[in-house]
Write a protein that holds these residues in place. Structure first.
Motif, PDB file in Angstrom:
ATOM      1  N   GLU A   1      10.654   3.288  -7.428  1.00 22.68           N
ATOM      2  CA  GLU A   1      11.343   3.457  -8.704  1.00 22.68           C
ATOM      3  C   GLU A   1      12.009   4.832  -8.746  1.00 22.68           C
ATOM      4  OE1 GLU A   1      10.440   3.279 -13.530  1.00 22.68           O
ATOM      5  OE2 GLU A   1       8.845   2.814 -12.078  1.00 22.68           O
ATOM      6  N   GLY A   2      13.278   4.843  -9.115  1.00 25.93           N
ATOM      7  CA  GLY A   2      14.009   6.097  -9.174  1.00 25.93           C
ATOM      8  C   GLY A   2      14.792   6.413  -7.908  1.00 25.93           C
ATOM      9  N   PHE A   3      14.654   5.566  -6.897  1.00 30.77           N
ATOM     10  CA  PHE A   3      15.371   5.741  -5.636  1.00 30.77           C
ATOM     11  C   PHE A   3      16.130   4.458  -5.314  1.00 30.77           C
ATOM     12  CE2 PHE A   3      11.740   8.556  -5.566  1.00 30.77           C
ATOM     13  CZ  PHE A   3      12.255   9.744  -5.066  1.00 30.77           C
TER      14      PHE A   3
ATOM     15  N   ASP B   1      -3.816   8.770   0.918  1.00 29.12           N
ATOM     16  CA  ASP B   1      -3.731   9.036   2.352  1.00 29.12           C
ATOM     17  C   ASP B   1      -2.306   8.993   2.898  1.00 29.12           C
ATOM     18  OD1 ASP B   1      -3.690   6.293   1.857  1.00 29.12           O
ATOM     19  OD2 ASP B   1      -4.453   5.801   3.852  1.00 29.12           O
ATOM     20  N   LEU B   2      -1.359   8.370   2.166  1.00 24.77           N
ATOM     21  CA  LEU B   2       0.013   8.245   2.658  1.00 24.77           C
ATOM     22  C   LEU B   2       1.029   9.043   1.853  1.00 24.77           C
ATOM     23  CD1 LEU B   2       0.252   4.411   3.450  1.00 24.77           C
ATOM     24  CD2 LEU B   2      -0.195   6.282   5.053  1.00 24.77           C
ATOM     25  N   GLY B   3       0.678   9.473   0.666  1.00 28.57           N
ATOM     26  CA  GLY B   3       1.628  10.182  -0.172  1.00 28.57           C
ATOM     27  C   GLY B   3       2.664   9.254  -0.776  1.00 28.57           C
ATOM     28  N   GLU B   4       3.840   9.768  -1.052  1.00 30.40           N
ATOM     29  CA  GLU B   4       4.895   9.004  -1.713  1.00 30.40           C
ATOM     30  C   GLU B   4       5.832   8.374  -0.683  1.00 30.40           C
ATOM     31  OE1 GLU B   4       7.051  11.503  -4.383  1.00 30.40           O
ATOM     32  OE2 GLU B   4       5.236  12.460  -5.163  1.00 30.40           O
ATOM     33  N   THR B   5       6.068   7.086  -0.808  1.00 29.51           N
ATOM     34  CA  THR B   5       7.103   6.415  -0.022  1.00 29.51           C
ATOM     35  C   THR B   5       8.281   6.144  -0.951  1.00 29.51           C
ATOM     36  OG1 THR B   5       5.544   5.384   1.512  1.00 29.51           O
ATOM     37  CG2 THR B   5       7.704   4.350   1.294  1.00 29.51           C
ATOM     38  N   HIS B   6       9.448   6.652  -0.587  1.00 32.47           N
ATOM     39  CA  HIS B   6      10.643   6.500  -1.417  1.00 32.47           C
ATOM     40  C   HIS B   6      11.552   5.380  -0.929  1.00 32.47           C
ATOM     41  CE1 HIS B   6      10.089  11.067  -2.310  1.00 32.47           C
ATOM     42  NE2 HIS B   6       9.253  10.321  -3.007  1.00 32.47           N
ATOM     43  N   ALA B   7      11.580   5.160   0.395  1.00 31.26           N
ATOM     44  CA  ALA B   7      12.456   4.128   0.960  1.00 31.26           C
ATOM     45  C   ALA B   7      11.854   3.633   2.262  1.00 31.26           C
ATOM     46  CB  ALA B   7      13.850   4.689   1.214  1.00 31.26           C
TER      47      ALA B   7
ATOM     48  N   LYS C   1       0.834  -1.200   0.000  1.00 28.36           N
ATOM     49  CA  LYS C   1       0.000   0.000   0.000  1.00 28.36           C
ATOM     50  C   LYS C   1       0.869   1.251   0.000  1.00 28.36           C
ATOM     51  CE  LYS C   1      -3.367   2.643   2.649  1.00 28.36           C
ATOM     52  NZ  LYS C   1      -4.173   2.765   3.874  1.00 28.36           N
ATOM     53  N   ALA C   2       1.894   1.280   0.840  1.00 30.82           N
ATOM     54  CA  ALA C   2       2.735   2.471   0.948  1.00 30.82           C
ATOM     55  C   ALA C   2       3.414   2.804  -0.368  1.00 30.82           C
ATOM     56  CB  ALA C   2       3.784   2.270   2.035  1.00 30.82           C
ATOM     57  N   PHE C   3       3.875   1.797  -1.100  1.00 36.11           N
ATOM     58  CA  PHE C   3       4.608   2.040  -2.334  1.00 36.11           C
ATOM     59  C   PHE C   3       3.700   2.219  -3.549  1.00 36.11           C
ATOM     60  CE2 PHE C   3       8.112   0.668   0.291  1.00 36.11           C
ATOM     61  CZ  PHE C   3       9.167   1.440  -0.177  1.00 36.11           C
ATOM     62  N   SER C   4       2.402   2.083  -3.356  1.00 34.53           N
ATOM     63  CA  SER C   4       1.459   2.367  -4.446  1.00 34.53           C
ATOM     64  C   SER C   4       1.059   3.833  -4.457  1.00 34.53           C
ATOM     65  CB  SER C   4       0.214   1.487  -4.310  1.00 34.53           C
ATOM     66  OG  SER C   4      -0.525   1.845  -3.152  1.00 34.53           O
ATOM     67  N   GLN C   5       1.652   4.633  -3.554  1.00 36.92           N
ATOM     68  CA  GLN C   5       1.405   6.065  -3.454  1.00 36.92           C
ATOM     69  C   GLN C   5      -0.077   6.396  -3.278  1.00 36.92           C
ATOM     70  OE1 GLN C   5       3.361   8.352  -6.520  1.00 36.92           O
ATOM     71  NE2 GLN C   5       5.288   7.248  -6.296  1.00 36.92           N
TER      72      GLN C   5
END
Length: 317
Positions: A41-43, A19-25, A12-16
């Motif tokens: 992706e991209g990080f 309610d959570l925004g962007e998770t990069h790591a 869920k977190a990495f699907s942006q």
């Protein structure tokens, strides 16, 4: 652990989601070992990530090192040039600054359209000498009588550290690397300094996600690294000892220690929290450290806190 529940939360977190925004790591360390690591992706693992206010907890560690060396007393009044003898601010101690209980006026607001002392300090009239800017504010309350989160106080603390070490600018950065970063293997760290040579300890210390995990592990291990007492005995307990807050502040901001937040991962947990959802969460009962980087403004950041709490619970199943 509840692996199915954990995987669902991470997915869920990495699907942006909205309610959570962007998770990069996102990293999880247990028993001193990296047990999970994922990047958007991209990080990647060798990128540096913003600390924002996680830098405050790094600043607290630097003060601890100076306490261990006998170079600073956190319970003595701070000798700030802006606070002459007889000024009520001259009674403020480093302990009160670390616990956000100095009583100094400061508006901690990150909305560009609102009057904001923190934005003016970091990017406006105060940017060349952040500690002087913060120390110039009047006392709104007596010391130790009112809790108010303030990035300004952290930069006063950073200046105190430099004065105690007898170093500033590049020399203080060398001190940081030799006494903290290098000792615990933080390999790709970039602290930022203002023109006065003060570490901007409120907000700017870029590092790899793995580096933040190592910093969290230092606190999980009570300030000891590979048998070396990096932080003085009891310093981590001091960091996570609750500071008195008004019921409103406790409800709106959450419990606070000394430049560390408390309770996100359940009782006994404590964390370094940064703007827009940067977190290093330490959970002693699980022997775990979690690191999350991303971009989650406003309410999204609060939702990330709840998400991290839920992730933690999957290891208690």
């Amino acid at each position: 652990m509840d692996r199915e529940g954990f995987d669902a939360l991470v997915a869920k977190a990495f699907s942006q989601p909205a309610d959570l925004g962007e998770t990069h790591a996102f990293l999880a360390v247990q028993g001193g070992k990296l047990v999970f690591e994922k990047y958007a992706e991209g990080f990647g693992p060798h990128d540096t990530y913003k600390s924002w206010s996680m830098a405050k907890s790094i600043t607290q560690a630097l003060i601890g090192i100076l306490v261990r060396e006998g170079k600073i007393d956190i319970h003595a009044p701070v000798k700030a040039p802006e606070w002459p003898a007889g000024d009520p601010r001259a009674a403020i101690t480093l302990d009160q600054l670390l616990r956000m209980s100095s009583g100094l006026a400061f508006r901690e607001d990150y909305e560009p359209d609102n009057p904001s002392d923190v934005i003016d300090m970091l990017w406006g009239s105060g940017k060349d000498d952040v500690a002087h800017f913060a120390a110039s504010f009047p006392a709104a309350h007596a010391p130790d009588h009112f809790w108010s989160y303030s990035s300004g106080t952290s930069n006063i603390v950073a200046r105190c550290a430099a004065e105690a070490a007898g170093k500033k600018g590049a020399e203080f950065e060398t001190f940081m690397r030799e006494e903290l970063f290098g000792v615990i293997g933080m390999k790709n760290v970039l602290p930022k300094f203002d023109k006065a040579g003060t570490f901007i300890g409120s907000s700017f210390c870029y590092a790899e996600a793995r580096d933040f995990a190592k910093f969290g592990l230092l606190y999980l291990r009570g300030g000891v690294w590979d048998g070396r007492q990096v932080l003085p005995e009891g310093w981590v307990d001091y960091a996570r000892t609750p500071t008195a807050q008004t019921p409103k502040a406790f409800e709106e901001e959450g419990p606070y220690g000394a430049h560390w937040w408390l309770g996100m991962g359940g009782p006994g947990s404590f964390s370094a929290n940064g703007f827009e959802g940067q977190f290093t969460l330490i959970v002693p009962d699980l022997d775990m450290v979690f690191v999350r980087h991303g971009r989650s403004p406003g309410e999204q950041s609060k939702n990330v806190k709840k998400w991290l709490g839920a992730v933690t619970e999957t290891f208690r199943k």
